[in-house]
Scaffold this active site. Structure first.
Site: not given
Ligand code: PMP
Length: 301
Positions: A154
């Site tokens: 991320k």
């Molecule tokens: N895809 C992207 C590009 C994101 O930024 C996020 C948020 N972190 C998600 C999917 C969903 O991830 P999570 O469920 O871990 O928040």
């Protein structure tokens, strides 16, 4: 935005208003930072952080992916998150750990720049819309190719892609964007994963070009525990247009029913039963009402 009192910076609590960095910090120029978005929920047993262990694990993984030497161990970061929530007396909030290449060296190769870490938390407000169901639109931008990036990390810089899509579709009256990948398969939202229900079956895109998030993982786990199969498959926009139900999932978004995709109404513009079930279960789990999933909660004592 609503603020809190303290931000954890490199091991110490600093007053929110004094939590500053130099303008010639590497990350500000090149997006050379990694972050997490984590939710804190109020429960009967006090505030609890949802899936903190997994978020910290992903955080560390992201740091390593952009070549950072860890200034803190995974355990120290976990504890610092807990302390940050505690110190700010937050009950319902959003927790944001961020590790960034700081001040002292410029140029695209970050080696030699210091690695700094901060953890902030702030009270939560509704993410996408006041409406219970949202309208989404496929962006003209495509999702970053998994050979252009390390898709499991991320990284702040990647979010330029998300930001462009968000601006584009909001200008057209939609709540959120949706990306297809370079093959034209539906990938994910700017900060969410996506599911659809069709003829009683549930589908979600494969992990190939997405950040397969922790909320997606939670939903997959719920389905598995109920004996319901979710198929990971390449899906085109037209598969979604004719779906019975569509929903987005993510830490900030939780489980958000989609009532319109591009110009197509989904679930007759209402909230379908499968979406409703996952929505309710998710909220019950994060607020500690489902003992089976309490293992995912870190209570703040
Ligand atoms: N895809 C992207 C590009 C994101 O930024 C996020 C948020 N972190 C998600 C999917 C969903 O991830 P999570 O469920 O871990 O928040």
């Amino acid at each position: 935005m609503k603020t809190t009192k303290y931000i954890w910076m490199d091991g110490k609590f600093v007053q929110w208003k004094n939590a500053k960095i130099h303008v010639i910090s590497h990350a500000l120029h090149y997006g050379s930072a990694v972050f997490e978005g984590i939710r804190v929920y109020n429960t009967k047993k006090g505030p609890a952080i949802f899936r903190l262990k997994e978020h910290v694990k992903r955080f560390v993984h992201s740091m390593k992916a952009i070549g950072m030497d860890l200034p803190f161990t995974e355990k120290e970061l976990f504890e610092a998150c807990v302390e940050t929530v505690k110190k700010n007396k937050i009950k319902d909030g959003y927790l944001r750990p961020l590790a960034y290449y700081g001040y002292g060296k410029m140029g695209l190769n970050p080696t030699g720049a210091p690695v700094n870490v901060l953890i902030a938390v702030w009270p939560w407000t509704n993410y996408l819309s006041e409406d219970p169901a949202i309208k989404i639109k496929i962006s003209k931008y495509i999702r970053l190719h998994n050979k252009s990036i390390e898709r499991t990390a991320k990284v702040s810089g990647y979010y330029a892609n998300s930001l462009l899509a968000s601006l584009e579709v909001r200008a057209q009256g939609f709540h959120e964007a949706l990306f297809v990948d370079y093959n034209g398969n539906v990938a994910e939202g700017p900060g969410q994963n996506i599911f659809m229900v069709k003829k009683g079956k549930i589908y979600t895109p494969t992990k190939e070009h997405i950040l397969a998030g922790l909320t997606r993982d939670s939903v997959m786990q719920f389905a598995k525990d109920k004996g319901v199969k979710i198929t990971e498959k390449n899906l085109k926009p037209k598969d979604f247009y004719s779906a019975d139900e569509v929903f987005l999932v993510g830490t900030a978004t939780e489980v958000a029913p989609v009532k319109q995709m591009d110009k197509h109404k989904i679930a007759k513009g209402k909230i379908g039963p499968v979406t409703e079930e996952f929505h309710k279960l998710y909220l019950d789990v994060v607020t500690g009402k489902e003992p089976k999933y309490e293992k995912w909660l870190t209570y703040i004592k």
